[in-house]
Design a protein around this motif. Sequence first.
Motif, PDB file in Angstrom:
ATOM      1  N   ASP A   1      15.176  -6.725  -2.887  1.00  0.00           N
ATOM      2  CA  ASP A   1      13.797  -6.250  -2.929  1.00  0.00           C
ATOM      3  C   ASP A   1      13.348  -6.156  -4.378  1.00  0.00           C
ATOM      4  O   ASP A   1      14.178  -6.073  -5.306  1.00  0.00           O
ATOM      5  CB  ASP A   1      13.670  -4.882  -2.256  1.00  0.00           C
ATOM      6  CG  ASP A   1      12.304  -4.675  -1.623  1.00  0.00           C
ATOM      7  OD1 ASP A   1      11.400  -5.480  -1.908  1.00  0.00           O
ATOM      8  OD2 ASP A   1      12.148  -3.725  -0.842  1.00  0.00           O
TER       9      ASP A   1
ATOM     10  N   VAL B   1      10.013  -4.108  -6.493  1.00  0.00           N
ATOM     11  CA  VAL B   1       8.909  -3.163  -6.331  1.00  0.00           C
ATOM     12  C   VAL B   1       8.192  -3.024  -7.672  1.00  0.00           C
ATOM     13  O   VAL B   1       8.814  -2.623  -8.666  1.00  0.00           O
ATOM     14  CB  VAL B   1       9.411  -1.787  -5.856  1.00  0.00           C
ATOM     15  CG1 VAL B   1       8.239  -0.854  -5.600  1.00  0.00           C
ATOM     16  CG2 VAL B   1      10.277  -1.929  -4.609  1.00  0.00           C
TER      17      VAL B   1
ATOM     18  N   ARG C   1      16.752   0.794   2.838  1.00  0.00           N
ATOM     19  CA  ARG C   1      15.714   0.042   2.134  1.00  0.00           C
ATOM     20  C   ARG C   1      14.395   0.810   2.137  1.00  0.00           C
ATOM     21  O   ARG C   1      13.697   0.868   1.118  1.00  0.00           O
ATOM     22  CB  ARG C   1      15.530  -1.323   2.789  1.00  0.00           C
ATOM     23  CG  ARG C   1      14.450  -2.180   2.120  1.00  0.00           C
ATOM     24  CD  ARG C   1      14.352  -3.543   2.785  1.00  0.00           C
ATOM     25  NE  ARG C   1      13.313  -4.343   2.152  1.00  0.00           N
ATOM     26  CZ  ARG C   1      12.049  -4.378   2.551  1.00  0.00           C
ATOM     27  NH1 ARG C   1      11.671  -3.642   3.597  1.00  0.00           N
ATOM     28  NH2 ARG C   1      11.155  -5.126   1.920  1.00  0.00           N
ATOM     29  N   ALA C   2      14.061   1.413   3.290  1.00  0.00           N
ATOM     30  CA  ALA C   2      12.854   2.230   3.328  1.00  0.00           C
ATOM     31  C   ALA C   2      12.970   3.430   2.383  1.00  0.00           C
ATOM     32  O   ALA C   2      11.993   3.829   1.740  1.00  0.00           O
ATOM     33  CB  ALA C   2      12.576   2.701   4.754  1.00  0.00           C
TER      34      ALA C   2
ATOM     35  N   GLN D   1      12.283   2.228  -1.112  1.00  0.00           N
ATOM     36  CA  GLN D   1      10.845   2.014  -1.276  1.00  0.00           C
ATOM     37  C   GLN D   1      10.114   3.346  -1.482  1.00  0.00           C
ATOM     38  O   GLN D   1       9.209   3.447  -2.317  1.00  0.00           O
ATOM     39  CB  GLN D   1      10.287   1.294  -0.041  1.00  0.00           C
ATOM     40  CG  GLN D   1      10.732  -0.148   0.106  1.00  0.00           C
ATOM     41  CD  GLN D   1       9.806  -1.101  -0.642  1.00  0.00           C
ATOM     42  OE1 GLN D   1       8.843  -0.682  -1.267  1.00  0.00           O
ATOM     43  NE2 GLN D   1      10.130  -2.374  -0.598  1.00  0.00           N
ATOM     44  N   ALA D   2      10.526   4.370  -0.731  1.00  0.00           N
ATOM     45  CA  ALA D   2       9.859   5.669  -0.866  1.00  0.00           C
ATOM     46  C   ALA D   2      10.178   6.321  -2.204  1.00  0.00           C
ATOM     47  O   ALA D   2       9.299   6.902  -2.855  1.00  0.00           O
ATOM     48  CB  ALA D   2      10.271   6.587   0.289  1.00  0.00           C
TER      49      ALA D   2
ATOM     50  N   THR E   1      10.884   4.877  -4.989  1.00  0.00           N
ATOM     51  CA  THR E   1      10.225   4.204  -6.113  1.00  0.00           C
ATOM     52  C   THR E   1       8.811   4.743  -6.332  1.00  0.00           C
ATOM     53  O   THR E   1       8.289   4.659  -7.447  1.00  0.00           O
ATOM     54  CB  THR E   1      10.168   2.684  -5.879  1.00  0.00           C
ATOM     55  OG1 THR E   1       9.552   2.423  -4.609  1.00  0.00           O
ATOM     56  CG2 THR E   1      11.548   2.082  -5.917  1.00  0.00           C
TER      57      THR E   1
ATOM     58  N   TYR F   1      20.413  -0.936  -8.651  1.00  0.00           N
ATOM     59  CA  TYR F   1      18.995  -0.668  -8.895  1.00  0.00           C
ATOM     60  C   TYR F   1      18.728  -0.847 -10.387  1.00  0.00           C
ATOM     61  O   TYR F   1      19.429  -0.250 -11.223  1.00  0.00           O
ATOM     62  CB  TYR F   1      18.638   0.745  -8.450  1.00  0.00           C
ATOM     63  CG  TYR F   1      17.167   1.080  -8.545  1.00  0.00           C
ATOM     64  CD1 TYR F   1      16.282   0.672  -7.560  1.00  0.00           C
ATOM     65  CD2 TYR F   1      16.660   1.814  -9.613  1.00  0.00           C
ATOM     66  CE1 TYR F   1      14.925   0.986  -7.630  1.00  0.00           C
ATOM     67  CE2 TYR F   1      15.313   2.129  -9.700  1.00  0.00           C
ATOM     68  CZ  TYR F   1      14.451   1.703  -8.700  1.00  0.00           C
ATOM     69  OH  TYR F   1      13.121   2.009  -8.784  1.00  0.00           O
TER      70      TYR F   1
END
Length: 767
Positions: free
Chosen positions: A457, A459, A488-489, A492-493, A495, A525
């Motif tokens: 991913d 972002v 993964r969710a 995303q949160a 970030t 990351y």
Amino acid sequence: MSGNGGGKAMALELPGGEPEVAALTAFLGQLFRALGLSLTRYAARCNRDKGSVSRYLSGARIAPKDFVDELLRQVAETTGQSVSPDVQEHAHRLRMAALRVRNASRHEVEELRERLGAAERELQLAGVRERHLLRSLEATEAQAAQAEQRYRQLETDRAAARYETGPGALERRPDGSGADFAREELRALKRELDLLRAELARAQALRHDAEEQCVRLEARLLAAEAALTTQRARREREFDYRAELESPAAVLTREFARTVGTGADPETTAAELCAVFVPGWAAAAAVEVRAAFVGEDGAPDGWTPDGLLLHRLGTAGAAGEDRDRVVVPRAQAERILREGAPVHADSPEGPVLALPLAVRGEVFGVLRLFGGAGGGAGGDGGRAAYGRAEAELLAGLAERGALLLDSARMHRAEARLARALQRSMIPDTLPGTPWVRLAHRFRPGGHRGGAGGDWVDAVPLHGNRVALVVGAVLGHGLPAVQAMSRLRAGVQAFTLLDVPPARLLRHLDDLAQRLGDDHLATCLYAVYDPVARTCELASAGHLPPVLLHPGGGSTEVALPANAPIGVGGVPFAARTIEVPDGSVLVLCSGNRVELADHCAGLTGSGWLPEQVCDFVLEEPGAVERRDDLAVLAAAFDGAPRAEEERYEILPRPVEVPLLRRLVRRQLAAWGLGSIADTATLLVGELVTDAVATAEEMIGLRLVWTDRLLVEITDDQRELPALAEVDPLAEEGAGRGLLLLSRLADRWGAERSSYGRKVWFELSPLPG
């Protein structure tokens, strides 16, 4: 337990009065409960297979010595209390007793090996002692030789003096005691030599005894191993002999349990089901199912004038013709579907036994056995039909085969669902940024367990930064893919909070702890800053990335060794590296050696991210990979220009107009007059809101690259909330976030080390 640091001994209730194996498992279970960990997490912590640990704790297998030692050490570290020698000795005494009961010969071999190891250690220590004494003896003999030489020289000097000057003059010499001192020193050295020679003789005798003991133990060990091998061979011969005496039905049942159901797909299971009956019980066999069973919705499946049209799933023997579709005669099909009972019939292939394949009360297919064979219950090849007892036996095995076929079908359906979910989690395109060129590839593996939990991913973050993520959940199948989607969710949160990489992994580990014990994953990351031309990276048990240099060559980025996500209770550390323009960072979920070594073949410069991804996928042996492989390549170009300005004001309303004028003047100097009004309005509103609550200095930061970034910081910890207010109200009415949400391209609010930060971005208008 006792140990360093004065820690008090850990009291353990020692079980007694139970059978040997039960006593060992009870003791191990008591130790394991003291850890407070799940079986999955402990297996990951001690780097062992979960099934092996379960068998050790249940007593299905006697735990080896290193497992017991590791469990005692883990308990001591968890409780903070050291293990006493008494508890260690008791644990191994229980283990040896259980092993003695379970397998006397194996116990004797293991005990002899331990004794031989101890004897070899004693022999080694005796040899070291002997060599040390020999060196001491040589040194002392040299000292004695020197002392004797000095003594003889002194005696010679005294005799010469007596001859030259006479006895009276010799008695008046002041150094007459030198010879006496040398004589005493020589006597002391000779006594020490006698002691050393005696000690050396004892050491040599001990070494000789240790050598003889090792020879005796080696002979006993060889004899015990030979006896164990003989015992195993005798058991195998007895097993084969008993198998020969078993009835054909018992042999068939055992072979069915051993060979049918090893595959993970219906085709393999159907082929195994047919093969188990050929040639012993039939000349040929075939499994034929409805088209809906194999997921062919558009395929014909129904009655024809001749019978029922079915899909041939597996065959064995002469029935293995290349026919995907077959027609089961109407008489057989109607009775099987209506009554669910075996049907005897005749066909051109000879006598046929048709057995229904049903699950949950619904017949989905038929197993047909063509022609009775001599391997049946004493019949010959000309037998017209199967007997009643044989038909009942084969019908029972067909029921078990139907369950295995249905399980394989559901397993494949689950694998397809997992693969579809996995593909939905892998983005088709990554978000583009002006200063980073991204490319990614994903290749599913051929693991029997199904889809894995690998993902990549990217972002975008404020300030032209971009976060790069690659991760891999341990395991395969739908649970691994579900865990991957949750993690993964979570990334995303997190970030959105714009936390540093190490802290993000800390939050992700806490999330995995709450989601369950099976959420174990590795993750890498990284955050790239095109203005500072740096990249901050943190790894959670993941393999390090590879950095391709602009002038050619590659380097593996060394990162702090952190535990995987989901282990819990471990710290995470990050590292910041400089990345010059033109460099490419390669992140991969494959093997460490394969990535580092293979990227060494990327010679030269000017590699595009797409070419790097294709090169990694084309590594030798990539086609035979069993695990999934995800690759992410990021080419860093850096921001060609970056202008920055900072301001600080006191939390007073009179400072706001001055700050607006400074912002407008700076934007005009940068040539951003097209967005000066919007930026000045938003700065005024946000700073006014901050003045109403702040107590210390309020900071303002302007950064201009290809877009304008504005950051307002104050000392308050509570983040502002977007509320419904009148956008036409007077300044200071709390309308700052409302105008920000409508006028800014991107915006956000987050906590910082100083307090809180509200930021927004504006892109200049064309022209």
